[in-house]
Design a protein around this motif. Structure first.
Motif, short mmCIF file in Angstrom:
data_model
loop_
_atom_site.label_atom_id
_atom_site.label_comp_id
_atom_site.label_asym_id
_atom_site.label_seq_id
_atom_site.Cartn_x
_atom_site.Cartn_y
_atom_site.Cartn_z
N UNK A 168 43.80 48.63 42.19
CA UNK A 168 43.90 47.69 40.95
C UNK A 168 45.00 46.76 40.99
N UNK A 169 46.24 47.15 41.73
CA UNK A 169 47.47 46.48 41.62
C UNK A 169 47.17 45.33 42.63
N UNK A 170 46.69 45.76 43.72
CA UNK A 170 46.32 44.60 44.80
C UNK A 170 45.52 43.65 44.12
N UNK A 171 44.40 43.94 43.40
CA UNK A 171 43.43 43.06 42.83
C UNK A 171 43.97 42.10 41.97
N UNK A 172 44.82 42.87 41.09
CA UNK A 172 45.45 42.25 39.72
C UNK A 172 46.29 41.01 40.32
N UNK A 173 47.00 41.16 41.47
CA UNK A 173 47.75 40.02 42.02
C UNK A 173 46.80 38.77 42.44
N UNK A 174 45.76 39.19 43.34
CA UNK A 174 44.76 38.08 43.70
C UNK A 174 43.94 37.49 42.68
N UNK A 175 43.64 38.18 41.34
CA UNK A 175 42.98 37.41 40.50
C UNK A 175 44.03 36.27 39.78
N UNK A 176 45.13 36.79 39.69
CA UNK A 176 46.26 35.85 39.07
C UNK A 176 46.42 34.72 39.96
N UNK A 177 46.47 34.91 41.14
CA UNK A 177 46.75 33.88 42.31
C UNK A 177 45.43 32.96 42.30
N UNK A 178 44.43 33.40 42.26
CA UNK A 178 43.07 32.80 42.68
C UNK A 178 42.89 31.82 41.40
N UNK A 179 43.31 32.29 40.14
CA UNK A 179 43.13 31.35 38.82
C UNK A 179 44.26 31.25 38.43
N UNK A 180 45.39 30.42 38.83
CA UNK A 180 46.65 30.58 38.25
C UNK A 180 46.63 29.70 36.70
N UNK A 181 45.58 28.95 36.83
CA UNK A 181 45.50 28.22 35.29
C UNK A 181 44.88 29.07 34.17
N UNK A 182 44.39 29.85 34.67
CA UNK A 182 43.72 30.81 33.56
C UNK A 182 44.34 32.25 33.01
N UNK A 183 45.33 32.49 34.36
CA UNK A 183 45.88 33.83 34.25
C UNK A 183 47.22 33.95 34.34
N UNK A 184 47.81 34.82 33.64
CA UNK A 184 49.45 34.75 33.91
C UNK A 184 49.90 36.19 33.59
N UNK A 185 51.19 36.30 33.85
CA UNK A 185 51.96 37.81 33.53
C UNK A 185 51.96 37.85 32.28
N UNK A 186 51.99 38.81 31.49
CA UNK A 186 52.34 39.23 30.13
C UNK A 186 53.18 40.32 29.87
N UNK A 227 47.12 38.75 32.14
CA UNK A 227 46.40 38.20 30.96
C UNK A 227 45.56 37.17 31.45
N UNK A 228 44.23 37.10 30.87
CA UNK A 228 43.49 36.22 31.31
C UNK A 228 42.38 35.65 30.22
N UNK A 229 41.96 34.33 30.49
CA UNK A 229 40.77 33.74 29.60
C UNK A 229 39.57 34.07 30.20
N UNK A 230 39.02 35.35 29.81
CA UNK A 230 38.26 36.09 30.58
C UNK A 230 36.74 34.99 30.92
N UNK A 231 36.22 34.77 29.91
CA UNK A 231 34.87 33.70 30.09
C UNK A 231 35.13 32.71 30.97
#
Length: 645
Positions: free
Chosen positions: A147-165, A233-237
């Motif tokens: 999950x930690x590996x995927x967490x970083x990739x989700x944030x990197x692949x959609x940087x405008x919609x995801x951020x560290x909180x 954190x993300x804007x999921x939809x």
């Protein structure tokens, strides 16, 4: 107006793009076999250029449908995906970027189910780490690593919609302080190179300064300090819609508001070879053939499985997760509050999100329904739980919106012990030609999709031209985006709008609107800003919210926004943030969509009635008073600190 961010990366408009823009051949654009030799560089670079081409436009919904209709028994798709949530759209993107012919159908809208009703967190699973340590469970530890590996990739692949909180955990004893500090330091250690930021301890005084509404004292207890750690954190939809649009640009045919009504079999009924599909907007039915059907129906995946074999045992154990939205003053901007264990053992959180505060969640058994609604008891539970940790009044009348999502917890049909419900995902093929992917969580959608495509390739003996590329493929709007991108919008665009005298007047593209567009659309925000400026759609849709009229037009043209609910719930998040504001914006949203989609008066009336019913399912304080007379009075709950005064 072209942005300087695109200057060095602008490429020519392809013939295929021009063909689609002019109503040309959809199939020509949809040749998915893009190799590195075609465009130069690696396959992922070629796909990235195709997706991020500023001149590229997504094919129309009609073009997608035509492509699916053309997929007959002699020229089938490689993969047909059923379900347009995070996992389904992830499967479509993964499969098409491997060079496969891909179609996807969703009976409602992308992210219309669980994927738009999540906690909005991209997390590694702190609770799994606790179980791994105390139960010496290596399986749980593997879940955390993954999950930690995927967490970083989700944030990197959609940087405008995801951020560290940063998330604050209150400690009311020195043992708790030591326990959480050690545990979260282990979380940092396990994250390794995937670490977002280091966790740290704050004294009680420092904690109050960071989180002013945090209670210093409670019933027979006092705050010793807090431990702050980081998750995403993300804007999921909007991530989900981004997946669908990215898959479309890469070559997949994605069709929302299209429902599978039956599955097609051959070989004497021994294998699934396609599906009968009904377009829920036109009522037209058609057959689409595919070598493999991937069932990514989330909570509804059992109904798809039963199309293949009505005697299959269900694998979904639905669980209801309720969230409420409160005003921004409940939590400071940029700092969340997470209580790992309340009095009854549940996890409760309060997170800042899009200018408001999201609190939750519940975890209780649920029935499967298209439009789950929170109960008053569930809302009361959340209010009571957060009340114990705040020094402000917690009132039912402050609830701006409340919603329920169904978690598709799964039982692996191949497991020896089917009594245990998995928080991990399950991939199975319990009928030839039908691969089911379910379970899991938003954070791991990409790897879930990868596993499902691997299973589909094996089932259909498919021949992909590329390996899986999605670990390093940014979603549309993400490539080239930087946090400072909003300054381009603020400096280069204005919001033309109608003044009080009926004349078109320029309005300021203020910082709030520019930041909102930047974080919602990434580099595509310039297209929205251009519509606001050039087509006089610069007014805000609702007071106190940054949503612009131009967004409705943009989403109708570029994001397959086919209904008013599509916009207020998933292209924008106003229904989730404030149902009252969404209701006030609704007439103008319908008016703009009517112009874009050529709706008649009857369709506009139908849209208003459907959207109004939808908003009533979001149990805000206003809707609660409407639905239930016993909640017409204000319910005021005081924190333990106030009770002692």
């Amino acid at each position: 107006m072209a942005s300087r961010f695109f200057g060095a990366r602008r490429v020519g408009v392809t013939a295929a793009t021009l063909a689609v823009a002019a109503g040309g051949s959809y199939v020509a654009l949809r040749d998915p076999h893009v190799s590195s030799s075609d465009l130069g560089g690696t396959a992922v670079d070629a796909l990235r250029r195709k997706i991020t081409d500023p001149a590229a436009v997504v094919p129309s919904r009609g073009a997608h449908e035509s492509y699916l209709v053309a997929a007959n028994s002699s020229h089938p798709l490689d993969v047909l995906v059923v379900g347009g949530g995070a996992t389904g759209c992830g499967v479509a993107l993964d499969a098409v970027t491997r060079g496969l012919r891909v179609g996807l159908v969703e009976r409602d809208d992308f992210a219309s189910g669980t994927s738009s009703r999540s906690t909005k967190l991209i997390h590694g699973g702190v609770r799994y780490l606790e179980k791994a340590v105390f139960n010496l469970d290596y399986g749980q530890l593997k879940l955390v690593f993954h999950a930690l590996e995927e967490r970083k990739q989700v944030i990197d692949n959609a940087p405008h919609l995801c951020h560290a909180l940063p998330c604050m955990t209150p400690c009311f004893s020195w043992f708790e302080a030591l326990y959480y500090w050690v545990g979260l330091k282990m979380y940092d250690l396990v994250a390794g190179r995937r670490l977002l930021h280091l966790s740290r301890y704050y004294s009680a005084q420092e904690s109050i300064e960071l989180f002013p509404t945090l209670a210093r004292k409670g019933q027979d207890r006092s705050l010793k300090g807090t431990v702050v750690y980081y998750d995403g954190q993300m804007n999921d939809s909007r991530v989900n819609v981004g997946l669908a649009c990215t898959a479309a640009l890469a070559g997949a045919a994605v069709l929302n508001h299209a429902e599978v009504v039956s599955l097609i079999k051959e070989d004497g009924g021994k294998r699934i070879v396609g599906a009968r599909i009904r377009d829920n907007l036109s009522g037209v039915e058609f057959d689409t053939y595919a070598k493999v059907v991937v069932n990514a129906g989330g909570p509804f995946c059992d109904s798809v499985r039963h199309f293949a074999n009505k005697n299959l045992n269900p694998i979904i154990c639905p669980s209801s997760g309720v969230h409420i939205v409160l005003p921004d003053y409940y939590s400071p901007d940029g700092m969340g509050l997470i209580v790992p264990k309340t009095k009854d053992g549940r996890v409760v959180f309060m997170l800042p999100w899009l200018g408001r505060t999201v609190a939750g969640t519940t975890d209780s058994s649920s029935s499967i329904t298209m439009l789950p609604e929170p109960t008053e008891n569930e809302i009361e539970f959340i209010l009571d739980a957060i009340c114990d940790y705040l020094n402000v009044k917690v009132r039912r009348t402050d609830v701006l919106s409340a919603w329920s999502g169904i978690r598709p917890l799964a039982v692996d049909p191949n497991a020896k012990n089917t009594e245990s419900i998995s928080r991990d995902h399950v991939v199975c093929e319990d009928f030839p030609g039908l691969v089911t992917i379910t379970g899991g969580k938003w954070t791991t959608y990409r790897s879930m999709a990868e596993d499902a495509v691997n299973a589909a390739i094996k089932s259909g003996k498919l021949n992909p031209t590329n390996r899986c590329l999605t670990s390093d493929l940014r979603l549309v709007g993400g490539d080239g985006w930087e946090p400072s991108f909003f300054t381009v919008l603020a400096q280069e665009y204005v919001r033309m709008k109608v003044g009080h005298n009926g004349k078109i007047v320029p309005g300021i593209m203020d910082t709030a609107a520019a930041k909102h567009l930047s974080h919602s659309y990434g580099t595509m925000a310039e297209r929205v800003a251009a519509i606001a400026q050039d087509e006089h759609l610069g007014k805000r849709l609702a007071h106190g919210y940054p949503y612009l009229e131009a967004e409705v037009a943009y989403c109708a043209r570029n994001e397959y926004c086919e209904s008013a609910v599509d916009f207020i719930a998933r292209r924008s998040r106003i229904a989730f943030l404030d149902t009252d504001a969404a209701g006030k914006a609704l007439p103008r949203v319908i008016e703009i969509l009517a112009a874009e989609h050529h709706w008649d008066k009857q369709r506009q009336k139908q849209e208003f009635e459907t959207a109004t019913r939808f908003l009533e399912s979001f149990k805000s304080s206003k809707n609660a008073q409407f639905h239930d007379g016993k909640h017409t009075k204000k319910i005021i709950k005081r924190s333990p600190q106030k009770k002692n005064l």
